[in-house]
Design a protein around this motif. Structure first.
Motif, PDB file in Angstrom:
ATOM      1  N   ASP A  21       0.814  -1.211   0.000  1.00 11.19           N
ATOM      2  CA  ASP A  21       0.000   0.000   0.000  1.00 11.19           C
ATOM      3  C   ASP A  21       0.844   1.256   0.000  1.00 11.19           C
ATOM      4  OD1 ASP A  21      -2.108  -1.694   2.317  1.00 11.19           O
ATOM      5  OD2 ASP A  21      -2.344  -1.500   0.146  1.00 11.19           O
ATOM      6  N   SER A  22       2.140   1.100   0.195  1.00 11.54           N
ATOM      7  CA  SER A  22       2.973   2.299   0.254  1.00 11.54           C
ATOM      8  C   SER A  22       4.108   2.192  -0.754  1.00 11.54           C
ATOM      9  CB  SER A  22       3.510   2.499   1.670  1.00 11.54           C
ATOM     10  OG  SER A  22       4.161   1.350   2.120  1.00 11.54           O
ATOM     11  N   GLY A  62      28.229  10.171 -10.207  1.00 10.29           N
ATOM     12  CA  GLY A  62      29.048  11.245 -10.767  1.00 10.29           C
ATOM     13  C   GLY A  62      28.704  11.535 -12.219  1.00 10.29           C
ATOM     14  N   THR A  63      28.094  10.565 -12.902  1.00 15.83           N
ATOM     15  CA  THR A  63      27.735  10.735 -14.312  1.00 15.83           C
ATOM     16  C   THR A  63      26.236  10.919 -14.489  1.00 15.83           C
ATOM     17  OG1 THR A  63      29.599   9.284 -14.862  1.00 15.83           O
ATOM     18  CG2 THR A  63      27.987   9.709 -16.613  1.00 15.83           C
ATOM     19  N   ASN A  64      25.474  10.031 -13.845  1.00 15.61           N
ATOM     20  CA  ASN A  64      24.020  10.091 -13.983  1.00 15.61           C
ATOM     21  C   ASN A  64      23.313  10.208 -12.647  1.00 15.61           C
ATOM     22  OD1 ASN A  64      23.638   9.816 -16.875  1.00 15.61           O
ATOM     23  ND2 ASN A  64      24.450   7.730 -16.615  1.00 15.61           N
ATOM     24  N   LEU A  65      22.158  10.836 -12.723  1.00 12.97           N
ATOM     25  CA  LEU A  65      21.253  10.960 -11.582  1.00 12.97           C
ATOM     26  C   LEU A  65      20.030  10.135 -11.962  1.00 12.97           C
ATOM     27  CD1 LEU A  65      21.068  12.649  -8.959  1.00 12.97           C
ATOM     28  CD2 LEU A  65      20.076  14.482 -10.332  1.00 12.97           C
ATOM     29  N   ARG A  66      19.724   9.122 -11.127  1.00 12.66           N
ATOM     30  CA  ARG A  66      18.588   8.270 -11.457  1.00 12.66           C
ATOM     31  C   ARG A  66      17.636   8.227 -10.283  1.00 12.66           C
ATOM     32  NH1 ARG A  66      19.520   2.930 -14.093  1.00 12.66           N
ATOM     33  NH2 ARG A  66      20.544   2.341 -12.144  1.00 12.66           N
ATOM     34  N   LEU A  67      16.363   8.242 -10.584  1.00 12.95           N
ATOM     35  CA  LEU A  67      15.335   8.204  -9.544  1.00 12.95           C
ATOM     36  C   LEU A  67      14.334   7.120  -9.904  1.00 12.95           C
ATOM     37  CD1 LEU A  67      15.884  11.501 -10.285  1.00 12.95           C
ATOM     38  CD2 LEU A  67      14.524  11.708  -8.200  1.00 12.95           C
ATOM     39  N   ALA A  68      13.697   6.565  -8.883  1.00 13.64           N
ATOM     40  CA  ALA A  68      12.639   5.598  -9.144  1.00 13.64           C
ATOM     41  C   ALA A  68      11.582   5.682  -8.060  1.00 13.64           C
ATOM     42  CB  ALA A  68      13.200   4.175  -9.202  1.00 13.64           C
ATOM     43  N   ALA A  69      10.343   5.414  -8.462  1.00 12.60           N
ATOM     44  CA  ALA A  69       9.268   5.132  -7.510  1.00 12.60           C
ATOM     45  C   ALA A  69       9.152   3.614  -7.455  1.00 12.60           C
ATOM     46  CB  ALA A  69       7.960   5.753  -7.970  1.00 12.60           C
ATOM     47  N   TYR A  70       8.878   3.093  -6.264  1.00 12.27           N
ATOM     48  CA  TYR A  70       9.020   1.651  -6.045  1.00 12.27           C
ATOM     49  C   TYR A  70       8.013   1.154  -5.022  1.00 12.27           C
ATOM     50  CZ  TYR A  70      11.351  -2.457  -3.858  1.00 12.27           C
ATOM     51  OH  TYR A  70      11.657  -3.669  -3.327  1.00 12.27           O
ATOM     52  N   THR A  71       7.505  -0.042  -5.259  1.00  7.20           N
ATOM     53  CA  THR A  71       6.804  -0.768  -4.192  1.00  7.20           C
ATOM     54  C   THR A  71       7.421  -2.158  -4.099  1.00  7.20           C
ATOM     55  OG1 THR A  71       5.089  -1.903  -5.489  1.00  7.20           O
ATOM     56  CG2 THR A  71       4.612   0.380  -4.840  1.00  7.20           C
ATOM     57  N   PRO A  72       7.439  -2.744  -2.904  1.00  9.25           N
ATOM     58  CA  PRO A  72       8.014  -4.087  -2.765  1.00  9.25           C
ATOM     59  C   PRO A  72       7.314  -5.101  -3.673  1.00  9.25           C
ATOM     60  CG  PRO A  72       7.742  -3.089  -0.616  1.00  9.25           C
ATOM     61  CD  PRO A  72       7.068  -2.170  -1.597  1.00  9.25           C
ATOM     62  N   ALA A  73       6.013  -4.947  -3.858  1.00 12.65           N
ATOM     63  CA  ALA A  73       5.273  -5.930  -4.654  1.00 12.65           C
ATOM     64  C   ALA A  73       5.537  -5.763  -6.149  1.00 12.65           C
ATOM     65  CB  ALA A  73       3.778  -5.820  -4.368  1.00 12.65           C
ATOM     66  N   LEU A  76      -0.820   6.107  -3.433  1.00 10.08           N
ATOM     67  CA  LEU A  76      -0.111   5.266  -2.458  1.00 10.08           C
ATOM     68  C   LEU A  76       0.452   6.136  -1.342  1.00 10.08           C
ATOM     69  CD1 LEU A  76       1.970   3.263  -5.100  1.00 10.08           C
ATOM     70  CD2 LEU A  76       0.145   2.278  -3.699  1.00 10.08           C
ATOM     71  N   ALA A  77       0.591   5.543  -0.167  1.00 14.02           N
ATOM     72  CA  ALA A  77       1.209   6.270   0.953  1.00 14.02           C
ATOM     73  C   ALA A  77       2.725   6.295   0.755  1.00 14.02           C
ATOM     74  CB  ALA A  77       0.867   5.577   2.265  1.00 14.02           C
ATOM     75  N   LEU A  78       3.332   7.417   1.045  1.00 13.60           N
ATOM     76  CA  LEU A  78       4.788   7.524   0.898  1.00 13.60           C
ATOM     77  C   LEU A  78       5.469   6.883   2.103  1.00 13.60           C
ATOM     78  CD1 LEU A  78       7.270   8.640  -0.652  1.00 13.60           C
ATOM     79  CD2 LEU A  78       7.087  10.680   0.794  1.00 13.60           C
ATOM     80  N   LYS A  79       6.243   5.838   1.843  1.00 15.29           N
ATOM     81  CA  LYS A  79       6.971   5.158   2.929  1.00 15.29           C
ATOM     82  C   LYS A  79       8.240   5.936   3.280  1.00 15.29           C
ATOM     83  CE  LYS A  79       7.679   1.581   5.630  1.00 15.29           C
ATOM     84  NZ  LYS A  79       6.733   1.169   6.670  1.00 15.29           N
ATOM     85  N   LEU A 109      15.545   0.871   0.980  1.00 20.46           N
ATOM     86  CA  LEU A 109      15.946   1.393   2.300  1.00 20.46           C
ATOM     87  C   LEU A 109      14.775   1.884   3.162  1.00 20.46           C
ATOM     88  CD1 LEU A 109      18.217   1.959   4.297  1.00 20.46           C
ATOM     89  CD2 LEU A 109      18.695   4.092   3.084  1.00 20.46           C
ATOM     90  N   PRO A 110      13.834   2.680   2.616  1.00 19.98           N
ATOM     91  CA  PRO A 110      12.734   3.138   3.480  1.00 19.98           C
ATOM     92  C   PRO A 110      11.857   2.007   4.014  1.00 19.98           C
ATOM     93  CG  PRO A 110      12.915   4.539   1.539  1.00 19.98           C
ATOM     94  CD  PRO A 110      13.800   3.346   1.298  1.00 19.98           C
ATOM     95  N   PHE A 111      11.914   0.847   3.376  1.00 19.45           N
ATOM     96  CA  PHE A 111      11.106  -0.290   3.834  1.00 19.45           C
ATOM     97  C   PHE A 111      11.832  -1.141   4.872  1.00 19.45           C
ATOM     98  CE2 PHE A 111       9.033   0.761  -0.158  1.00 19.45           C
ATOM     99  CZ  PHE A 111       7.698   0.702   0.214  1.00 19.45           C
ATOM    100  N   THR A 112      13.092  -0.813   5.172  1.00 21.41           N
ATOM    101  CA  THR A 112      13.821  -1.568   6.188  1.00 21.41           C
ATOM    102  C   THR A 112      13.802  -0.785   7.490  1.00 21.41           C
ATOM    103  OG1 THR A 112      15.988  -0.589   5.771  1.00 21.41           O
ATOM    104  CG2 THR A 112      15.366  -2.471   4.406  1.00 21.41           C
TER     105      THR A 112
END
Lengths: 339, 339
Positions: free
Chosen positions: A4-5, A14-25, A64-67, A330-333
């Protein structure tokens, strides 16, 4: 973990900046990649990072709730403050309060971690650790430098102030090659991509390595992968370079195995693609230097080992996305595990 | 900890067997010491140990609740089984199921731990850790060999099968002195009492160290303390021996500081009485080999260090009773902390 989160992970390279939205499922819901605008300065890089975070927040926080939000950054970084310190590959970033700057901009708490530490976490939760059912490991990443991360029971070991896992500065040859840290003979200049290129150039300069010399002539910007290609094709000089990488790694790993007695050590990073070339020398040196490894060597029969315990030293299961994945996980641990 | 219960701790040494009844409030209620009857064989030694335990149980278990019984034993020992493995100083004990043998005899659960690990626990709970308010440390014990123990948040780190903390086998000189473990150049033969005697004998044999030669002539069984006496009196050759001990320790500590980033490292054991002789070289090498230490060096001003975090490397506060005390404390701490 709950589906749910969601979390937002950032891989600050140093070369690229990468971001992702993620759920464990579901894993990655969406990824964003952009160049790291180092020339534009630290404020511009932080602004790019925050713009990416806001974009993902806008897209997912209604559903979704932000974890939590976590950033994996090159070190050294002081933790839990998230303060960058003298990053060799990011000049001008010394003293940047990365966590505070991002929190202030996006208005929500952020966790900053060392990039090798989050990759270690990914290896634990989604890589070799998951495969073997082991939640305690040391991860070594062989890239431009040599980084590392230690996970105890599923939690990153940050140590006193976030500097734990600096395995690249275990001493291998007391009077060896100069290292960026100021000492000589550290693991880093021996078992990194930089080290492979340096060693190849030394051998070319000595004038006795025709295949390497031909490689440099055809491609002055040759990579460790090119050297590995020669080694795989049977060139003894190129193979010697990887034997030396393996010997250095085996000696560094022996120090870790003897002091930590962990069940699992995983080797990743770009240079780990040459695992087959350097691992024989690695295991030879590790067996010689570590009676703890010899007592727990998985290659021995149960009778010869005399114990049920096995120390695994293996190649990573994750690709170049380990860092981004680890930041998302990391936020899920559980909370920070430091001294 | 409650003062309504008591523990029994056993320090199983190659020379002496010591037992104590203990409460956290009162400390040692009673101690028993007897020679370790190695010549009589392992069964006799176990029988002596059990007789001592029974004596203390008879005396105190009517007045106080038994919290637990713990034995600190030389390693290597497989944990949590408490199985002895090839102990260099205890020939004939390989394979002894120490925990099972004592449990069967006294009819109550027993915990077996590595002797350096219980000494580390004592240092944490009752020594430098207590003084500095720090519950995470690495303890190095410089005796006949070099042992070690790691404590995370007040709990012994046993690792996979009880072999954690074998810091004596960190490599210092790849092609150095032969070590009992089968490798060369380990910390153990360099920073132990054995190492100091060996080095003194080498210098005497080379014929250029008159004071050391005179010492050996007057006392062929001279000890590291005798060598320290010469160094303190100004003999350069004797001082060189302790400089080399410090250099080896500094290099080993650098590997620990760089990989673990703990707040505290404590040096104990018999040879640590020469701390003033070897610590200058120790800190010189540690500062050179560890940027993590340089960033957290307590000797630097807060401004120069640029962070509040400090890495302490210090002499033990406990005497030769650390091992016995740690065994007594162990039952009052949380359960085993392994991989």
């Amino acid at each position: 973990m709950t589906s749910d989160s969601f979390s937002i992970g950032i891989d600050f390279g140093g070369t690229n900046l990468r971001l992702a939205a993620y759920t464990p499922a579901a894993g990655f819901l969406e990824t964003i990649q952009m160049p790291t605008r180092l020339q534009a300065g630290r404020d511009a890089v932080v602004a790019d990072m925050c713009a990416g975070i806001r974009k993902l927040l806008d897209r997912y926080s209604s559903k979704l709730a932000l974890k939590g939000i976590a950033i994996g950054s090159p070190g050294p970084i002081e933790l839990p403050e998230g303060r960058l310190r003298n990053l060799p590959n990011l000049p001008g970033f010394d003293g940047l309060e990365l966590r505070a700057a991002v929190e202030q901009s996006v208005g929500t708490p952020v966790v900053v971690e060392n990039d090798a530490n989050v990759a270690a976490l990914a290896e634990c939760v989604a890589g070799k650790g998951k495969t073997l059912g082991i939640d305690t490991l040391c991860f070594l990443t062989l890239g431009t430098g040599v980084g590392g991360g230690i996970i105890f029971h599923g939690k990153i070991w940050d140590g006193l102030n976030g500097m734990a896992g600096e395995v690249g500065h275990i001493n291998i040859w007391p009077d060896g090659v100069a290292c960026g840290c100021g000492a000589r003979g550290c693991l880093e200049p021996l078992a990194s991509a930089t080290g492979v290129r340096r060693r190849a150039k030394e051998m070319i300069a000595a004038g006795k390595s025709p295949a390497l010399a031909a490689l440099e002539k055809s491609n002055p910007e040759f990579t460790p992968r090119d050297v590995a290609g020669l080694a795989s094709a049977g060139d003894r000089d190129a193979q010697t370079i990887f034997d030396e990488v393996g010997l250095a790694l085996g000696r560094g790993l022996a120090a870790l195995v003897n002091t930590l007695n962990l069940p699992l050590y995983v080797v990743g990073g770009g240079l780990s693609s040459s695992w087959n070339l350097f691992s024989p020398a690695l295991f030879g040196e590790l067996r010689y230097r570590s009676y703890v490894f010899r007592m727990t060597d998985p290659e021995k029969s149960d009778a010869a080992r005399g114990t049920a315990a096995k120390t695994y030293v293996t190649l990573t299961e994750l690709g170049p996305e380990a860092g981004l994945l680890g930041a998302c996980i990391l936020p899920f641990t559980v909370a920070r595990n430091g001294a």
